[in-house]
Scaffold this motif. Structure first.
Motif, PDB file in Angstrom:
ATOM      1  N   ALA A  93       0.863  -1.685  -0.013  1.00  0.00           N
ATOM      2  CA  ALA A  93      -0.205   0.035  -0.238  1.00  0.00           C
ATOM      3  C   ALA A  93       0.639   1.369   0.082  1.00  0.00           C
ATOM      4  CB  ALA A  93      -0.891   0.167   1.369  1.00  0.00           C
ATOM      5  N   ILE A  94       1.632   1.152   0.246  1.00  0.00           N
ATOM      6  CA  ILE A  94       2.854   2.386   0.738  1.00  0.00           C
ATOM      7  C   ILE A  94       3.786   2.491  -0.234  1.00  0.00           C
ATOM      8  CG2 ILE A  94       4.883   3.029   1.677  1.00  0.00           C
ATOM      9  CD1 ILE A  94       4.323   1.818   4.622  1.00  0.00           C
ATOM     10  N   VAL A  95       4.140   1.665  -1.747  1.00  0.00           N
ATOM     11  CA  VAL A  95       5.068   1.920  -2.362  1.00  0.00           C
ATOM     12  C   VAL A  95       3.893   1.805  -3.915  1.00  0.00           C
ATOM     13  CG1 VAL A  95       6.356  -0.022  -4.307  1.00  0.00           C
ATOM     14  CG2 VAL A  95       7.059   0.177  -1.430  1.00  0.00           C
ATOM     15  N   LEU A  96       3.199   1.091  -3.252  1.00  0.00           N
ATOM     16  CA  LEU A  96       2.140   0.907  -5.301  1.00  0.00           C
ATOM     17  C   LEU A  96       1.316   1.888  -5.028  1.00  0.00           C
ATOM     18  CD1 LEU A  96       3.293  -2.957  -6.060  1.00  0.00           C
ATOM     19  CD2 LEU A  96       3.849  -0.739  -6.439  1.00  0.00           C
ATOM     20  N   GLY A  97       0.660   2.608  -4.177  1.00  0.00           N
ATOM     21  CA  GLY A  97      -0.523   3.383  -3.689  1.00  0.00           C
ATOM     22  C   GLY A  97      -2.037   1.986  -3.549  1.00  0.00           C
ATOM     23  N   SER A  98      -2.854   3.143  -2.913  1.00  0.00           N
ATOM     24  CA  SER A  98      -4.051   2.663  -2.451  1.00  0.00           C
ATOM     25  C   SER A  98      -5.323   2.555  -3.728  1.00  0.00           C
ATOM     26  CB  SER A  98      -4.791   2.434  -0.971  1.00  0.00           C
ATOM     27  OG  SER A  98      -5.507   2.160  -0.187  1.00  0.00           O
ATOM     28  N   PRO A  99      -6.178   2.207  -4.132  1.00  0.00           N
ATOM     29  CA  PRO A  99      -7.713   2.383  -4.800  1.00  0.00           C
ATOM     30  C   PRO A  99      -8.651   3.568  -3.595  1.00  0.00           C
ATOM     31  CG  PRO A  99      -7.556   0.367  -3.604  1.00  0.00           C
ATOM     32  CD  PRO A  99      -6.037   0.705  -3.658  1.00  0.00           C
ATOM     33  N   ILE A 100      -8.257   3.120  -2.472  1.00  0.00           N
ATOM     34  CA  ILE A 100      -9.162   4.146  -1.942  1.00  0.00           C
ATOM     35  C   ILE A 100      -8.334   5.706  -1.821  1.00  0.00           C
ATOM     36  CG2 ILE A 100     -10.304   4.681   0.390  1.00  0.00           C
ATOM     37  CD1 ILE A 100     -10.783   2.166  -0.832  1.00  0.00           C
ATOM     38  N   PRO A 101      -9.480   6.959  -2.128  1.00  0.00           N
ATOM     39  CA  PRO A 101      -8.975   7.817  -2.374  1.00  0.00           C
ATOM     40  C   PRO A 101      -8.763   8.377  -0.098  1.00  0.00           C
ATOM     41  CG  PRO A 101     -11.389   8.235  -2.527  1.00  0.00           C
ATOM     42  CD  PRO A 101     -10.982   6.412  -2.393  1.00  0.00           C
ATOM     43  N   GLY A 102      -8.025   9.213  -0.520  1.00  0.00           N
ATOM     44  CA  GLY A 102      -7.463   9.799   1.154  1.00  0.00           C
ATOM     45  C   GLY A 102      -7.332  11.330   1.324  1.00  0.00           C
ATOM     46  N   THR A 103      -7.663  12.412   2.894  1.00  0.00           N
ATOM     47  CA  THR A 103      -7.660  13.413   2.598  1.00  0.00           C
ATOM     48  C   THR A 103      -6.306  13.624   3.317  1.00  0.00           C
ATOM     49  OG1 THR A 103      -8.664  13.551   4.074  1.00  0.00           O
ATOM     50  CG2 THR A 103      -9.057  14.379   1.650  1.00  0.00           C
ATOM     51  N   HIS A 104      -6.010  12.505   4.365  1.00  0.00           N
ATOM     52  CA  HIS A 104      -4.794  12.699   5.683  1.00  0.00           C
ATOM     53  C   HIS A 104      -3.891  12.841   5.038  1.00  0.00           C
ATOM     54  CE1 HIS A 104      -8.762  12.719   7.587  1.00  0.00           C
ATOM     55  NE2 HIS A 104      -8.093  13.225   8.420  1.00  0.00           N
ATOM     56  N   VAL A 105      -2.647  12.714   4.106  1.00  0.00           N
ATOM     57  CA  VAL A 105      -1.499  12.897   3.948  1.00  0.00           C
ATOM     58  C   VAL A 105      -0.318  12.277   5.373  1.00  0.00           C
ATOM     59  CG1 VAL A 105       0.113  13.278   2.277  1.00  0.00           C
ATOM     60  CG2 VAL A 105      -2.225  13.810   1.793  1.00  0.00           C
ATOM     61  N   LEU A 106      -0.039  11.312   5.350  1.00  0.00           N
ATOM     62  CA  LEU A 106       1.107  10.336   5.979  1.00  0.00           C
ATOM     63  C   LEU A 106       2.228  11.188   5.245  1.00  0.00           C
ATOM     64  CD1 LEU A 106      -0.279   7.604   7.213  1.00  0.00           C
ATOM     65  CD2 LEU A 106      -0.758   9.988   8.460  1.00  0.00           C
ATOM     66  N   VAL A 107       2.706  11.119   4.093  1.00  0.00           N
ATOM     67  CA  VAL A 107       4.243  11.821   3.715  1.00  0.00           C
ATOM     68  C   VAL A 107       3.829  11.361   2.064  1.00  0.00           C
ATOM     69  CG1 VAL A 107       4.479   8.749   3.611  1.00  0.00           C
ATOM     70  CG2 VAL A 107       6.536  10.578   3.569  1.00  0.00           C
ATOM     71  N   THR A 108       4.458  12.059   1.742  1.00  0.00           N
ATOM     72  CA  THR A 108       4.831  11.844   0.559  1.00  0.00           C
ATOM     73  C   THR A 108       6.178  11.218  -0.606  1.00  0.00           C
ATOM     74  OG1 THR A 108       3.123  13.146  -0.316  1.00  0.00           O
ATOM     75  CG2 THR A 108       4.484  12.832  -2.227  1.00  0.00           C
ATOM     76  N   LEU A 109       5.756  10.210  -0.979  1.00  0.00           N
ATOM     77  CA  LEU A 109       7.199   9.599  -2.269  1.00  0.00           C
ATOM     78  C   LEU A 109       7.576  10.087  -3.017  1.00  0.00           C
ATOM     79  CD1 LEU A 109       6.378   5.695  -0.380  1.00  0.00           C
ATOM     80  CD2 LEU A 109       7.722   7.240   0.550  1.00  0.00           C
ATOM     81  N   PRO A 110       8.620   9.822  -3.464  1.00  0.00           N
ATOM     82  CA  PRO A 110       9.409  10.410  -4.892  1.00  0.00           C
ATOM     83  C   PRO A 110       8.173   9.269  -5.749  1.00  0.00           C
ATOM     84  CG  PRO A 110      11.284  10.515  -3.505  1.00  0.00           C
ATOM     85  CD  PRO A 110      10.102   9.331  -2.762  1.00  0.00           C
ATOM     86  N   GLU A 111       7.587   9.838  -6.765  1.00  0.00           N
ATOM     87  CA  GLU A 111       6.903   8.915  -7.656  1.00  0.00           C
ATOM     88  C   GLU A 111       7.632   8.682  -9.302  1.00  0.00           C
ATOM     89  OE1 GLU A 111       2.606   8.646  -9.312  1.00  0.00           O
ATOM     90  OE2 GLU A 111       2.836  10.375  -8.418  1.00  0.00           O
ATOM     91  N   VAL A 112       7.318   7.762  -9.221  1.00  0.00           N
ATOM     92  CA  VAL A 112       8.812   6.270 -10.600  1.00  0.00           C
ATOM     93  C   VAL A 112       7.537   7.123 -11.522  1.00  0.00           C
ATOM     94  CG1 VAL A 112       9.869   4.619 -11.842  1.00  0.00           C
ATOM     95  CG2 VAL A 112       9.761   4.969  -9.390  1.00  0.00           C
ATOM     96  N   PRO A 113       7.953   8.024 -12.860  1.00  0.00           N
ATOM     97  CA  PRO A 113       6.965   7.904 -13.869  1.00  0.00           C
ATOM     98  C   PRO A 113       7.019   6.683 -14.548  1.00  0.00           C
ATOM     99  CG  PRO A 113       9.115   8.800 -14.344  1.00  0.00           C
ATOM    100  CD  PRO A 113       9.334   8.973 -13.066  1.00  0.00           C
ATOM    101  N   LEU A 114       6.273   6.311 -15.076  1.00  0.00           N
ATOM    102  CA  LEU A 114       5.702   4.951 -15.869  1.00  0.00           C
ATOM    103  C   LEU A 114       4.971   5.371 -17.375  1.00  0.00           C
ATOM    104  CD1 LEU A 114       4.105   2.777 -12.556  1.00  0.00           C
ATOM    105  CD2 LEU A 114       6.716   2.685 -13.950  1.00  0.00           C
ATOM    106  N   PRO A 115       5.047   4.323 -18.042  1.00  0.00           N
ATOM    107  CA  PRO A 115       5.166   4.374 -19.229  1.00  0.00           C
ATOM    108  C   PRO A 115       3.100   4.982 -19.636  1.00  0.00           C
ATOM    109  CG  PRO A 115       5.632   2.983 -19.292  1.00  0.00           C
ATOM    110  CD  PRO A 115       5.852   2.728 -18.217  1.00  0.00           C
ATOM    111  N   ASP A 116       2.767   5.063 -21.011  1.00  0.00           N
ATOM    112  CA  ASP A 116       1.032   5.153 -20.814  1.00  0.00           C
ATOM    113  C   ASP A 116       0.619   3.908 -20.860  1.00  0.00           C
ATOM    114  OD1 ASP A 116       1.529   7.208 -21.295  1.00  0.00           O
ATOM    115  OD2 ASP A 116       1.498   7.683 -23.564  1.00  0.00           O
ATOM    116  N   TRP A 117       1.231   2.460 -21.264  1.00  0.00           N
ATOM    117  CA  TRP A 117       0.023   1.449 -21.214  1.00  0.00           C
ATOM    118  C   TRP A 117       0.934   0.934 -20.053  1.00  0.00           C
ATOM    119  CZ3 TRP A 117       3.162  -1.889 -18.605  1.00  0.00           C
ATOM    120  CH2 TRP A 117       5.022  -1.552 -18.787  1.00  0.00           C
ATOM    121  N   ALA A 118       1.044   1.264 -18.791  1.00  0.00           N
ATOM    122  CA  ALA A 118       0.866   1.704 -17.317  1.00  0.00           C
ATOM    123  C   ALA A 118       0.096   2.143 -17.130  1.00  0.00           C
ATOM    124  CB  ALA A 118       2.099   1.337 -16.408  1.00  0.00           C
ATOM    125  N   GLN A 119      -0.986   3.244 -17.724  1.00  0.00           N
ATOM    126  CA  GLN A 119      -1.549   4.020 -16.735  1.00  0.00           C
ATOM    127  C   GLN A 119      -2.786   3.068 -15.583  1.00  0.00           C
ATOM    128  OE1 GLN A 119      -4.983   5.900 -19.519  1.00  0.00           O
ATOM    129  NE2 GLN A 119      -5.297   7.501 -17.845  1.00  0.00           N
TER     130      GLN A 119
END
Length: 399
Positions: A93-119
Motif C-alpha cells: 500500500a505504501i509503495v504501490l499506492g491504494s485505490p482508496i482516496p484519502g485527504t490525510h496525507v502522511l508522507v509523499t514519496l518520490p513517484e516513478v514515471p511510468l509509460p502510457d501502457w501502465a496507466q
C-alpha cells in the motif's frame, strides 16, 4: 483443614471433557470443520476487533486442546506468517499506492514515471491514512484466515485425517497430508539444530548461522522424502482394483457433474439473481459428487483399521464452527457497517455485540473436546503439588 473448593471447577470440567484415549479421540474432520467455520467468519468482515476476537478464540482452543505432537507446534508459525502478511500488505500500500482516496496525507514519496501502457499503476506518490487503514484491515482479515487454518493444523492429526478420507481421494489425501506435515517437521528440525549450535557455542543467527542450519535441514528433508517413498512403496501405495469400464465412466460423470453443480449452486447463492436455483443445484451437485466418490472408492484396495467414530462431541465441535460462520454471515448481510467499518471518512471500529457473542460460540471445543493425555497428566501433577503444599502449610501451623 484443607480446602478442596478450588478442585470443584476442575472436577466439573473433567466430567464434561474426559481424558482423550484411542477410543474417544475426537474425529480430525471435526477440527477442520470448526476451523473452516472460523475462517469463513473472518473472511466476511474487515472489523479488526472482531477478527482479533476470532484469533483469540482459536488461540484459546489450541492452547487448551493441542497435544505435544510435532504438528501441534505449527500454530506459532502460522501466527508469525499472519504478521508477515500484514506487513507485506502495508508495504504494498505504501509503495504501490491504494485505490482508496484519502485527504490525510502522511508522507509523499518520490513517484516513478511510468509509460502510457501502465496507466492506473503508480509507484510512490502520496501515502494517506485512509489507504493505510484499508490495507491494514485487509491484511488482518487474511491473517485471521491463515491463523484459523493453522489452528486446525495444530489440533488435527494428519495421519488420522488421511485415514478418514474416502477411498477415491486416498492418493490426493496422501499428497495433502505430506504437504501439511512438511512445515511442522521443518520447524522442529530448525529448532533442534539451532539449540544444538547454541549448546556448542556456535552462532545460530545471521547469514552464517542460517546457511549452516539450512543445509542440515535440507539434507534431513531429502532423507525423510526417500524414507517416505520407500515406506509407501513397501505398503503397496498406488495399487488399484480392477473395475468395469461402465463404473469408471459413471464415476467420472458423477464426480465432474457434481463438482460443476457445486460451483454453479455456490455462485447462485452468492448472487441475488441466482437465489432461486442456487440451493437446489448445490444439493444436487453434492449428491452427485458423493455418489461419484463412493463409486470411485471401489478402485481402492486398502482397508481401515479401527476407524475414528464421529460422535456427539465431534458434532458439537463441528457445529460450533458452522454456527459461528452462519451467524457472522447473517450479521454481515443485515449490518454491513458494523462488520465493515468505513475508512472514508476515518472512523474508529466498534465491536458489534451480537456478532461478538456469535464468535464466542467457537470456544465450545475448549470445554467439550477430550482433554489431551499430556495436559491431563500436567493437571494432575499440579493438583498433587498444590495439595502437598497445603499439607505442609497445615503441618507447619500445627507444629
Amino acid at each position: 483443614m484443607t480446602d478442596h473448593g478450588g478442585d470443584a471447577p476442575r472436577l466439573l470440567g473433567r466430567g464434561r471433557a474426559p481424558e482423550a484415549h484411542r477410543g474417544n479421540a475426537l474425529h480430525p474432520g471435526a477440527w477442520w470443520v470448526w476451523a473452516i467455520g472460523l475462517g469463513t467468519a473472518a473472511s466476511r468482515t474487515t472489523n479488526p476487533l472482531l477478527i482479533g476476537l476470532l484469533i483469540g478464540v482459536a488461540g484459546y482452543v489450541v492452547a487448551a486442546r493441542r497435544t505435544s505432537a510435532p504438528w501441534a507446534k505449527s500454530y506459532g508459525a502460522f501466527v508469525k506468517l499472519g504478521l508477515v502478511v500484514i506487513a507485506i500488505r502495508l508495504v504494498f500500500a505504501i509503495v504501490l499506492g491504494s485505490p482508496i482516496p484519502g485527504t490525510h496525507v502522511l508522507v509523499t514519496l518520490p513517484e516513478v514515471p511510468l509509460p502510457d501502457w501502465a496507466q492506473g499503476v503508480r509507484i510512490g506518490g502520496r501515502v494517506t491514512a485512509e489507504g493505510l487503514t484499508f490495507a491494514l484491515y485487509d491484511g488482518i482479515r487474511l491473517a485471521g484466515l491463515l491463523i484459523c487454518v493453522g489452528a486446525a493444523n495444530a489440533l488435527a492429526s494428519p495421519a488420522r485425517l488421511l485415514k478418514s478420507l474416502p477411498g477415491a481421494l486416498y492418493e490426493v489425501g496422501v499428497a495433502v497430508v505430506v504437504a501439511m506435515t512438511f512445515a511442522p517437521n521443518l520447524i522442529t528440525d530448525v529448532q533442534r539444530l539451532r539449540a544444538a549450535r547454541r549448546l556448542r557455542g556456535r552462532p545460530d543467527k545471521g547469514l552464517r548461522g542460517l546457511l549452516q542450519v539450512g543445509l542440515p535441514v535440507l539434507e534431513g528433508a531429502l532423507e525423510r522424502s526417500v524414507a517416505l517413498a520407500a515406506a509407501m512403496d513397501a505398503r503397496g501405495f498406488g495399487r488399484t482394483a480392477p473395475v468395469p469400464a461402465a463404473v469408471r465412466r459413471a464415476t467420472a460423470a458423477l464426480t465432474l457433474g457434481g463438482l460443476m453443480g457445486v460451483c454453479v449452486g455456490t455462485y447462485g447463492l452468492l448472487t441475488a439473481q441466482g437465489a432461486a436455483y442456487g440451493l437446489p443445484v448445490l444439493a444436487a451437485g453434492l449428491a452427485a459428487a458423493l455418489a461419484g466418490l463412493r463409486l470411485g472408492g471401489r478402485r481402492s484396495v486398502r482397508t481401515r483399521y479401527r476407524p475414528d467414530p464421529w460422535g456427539v462431541r465431534a458434532w458439537l465441535v463441528a457445529g460450533s464452527g458452522v454456527a459461528v460462520a452462519g451467524l457472522v454471515i447473517w450479521a454481515a448481510s443485515h449490518d454491513t457497517a458494523a462488520l465493515h467499518p468505513g475508512v472514508v471518512p476515518l472512523v474508529a471500529p466498534a465491536l458489534p455485540l451480537w456478532p461478538a457473542a456469535a464468535v464466542l460460540i467457537g470456544l465450545l471445543p475448549a470445554f467439550v473436546a477430550p482433554v489431551p493425555a499430556e495436559a491431563s497428566r500436567t493437571d494432575r501433577t499440579g493438583q498433587q503439588g498444590q495439595k502437598n503444599k497445603q499439607d505442609r502449610h497445615v503441618q507447619k501451623e500445627t507444629s
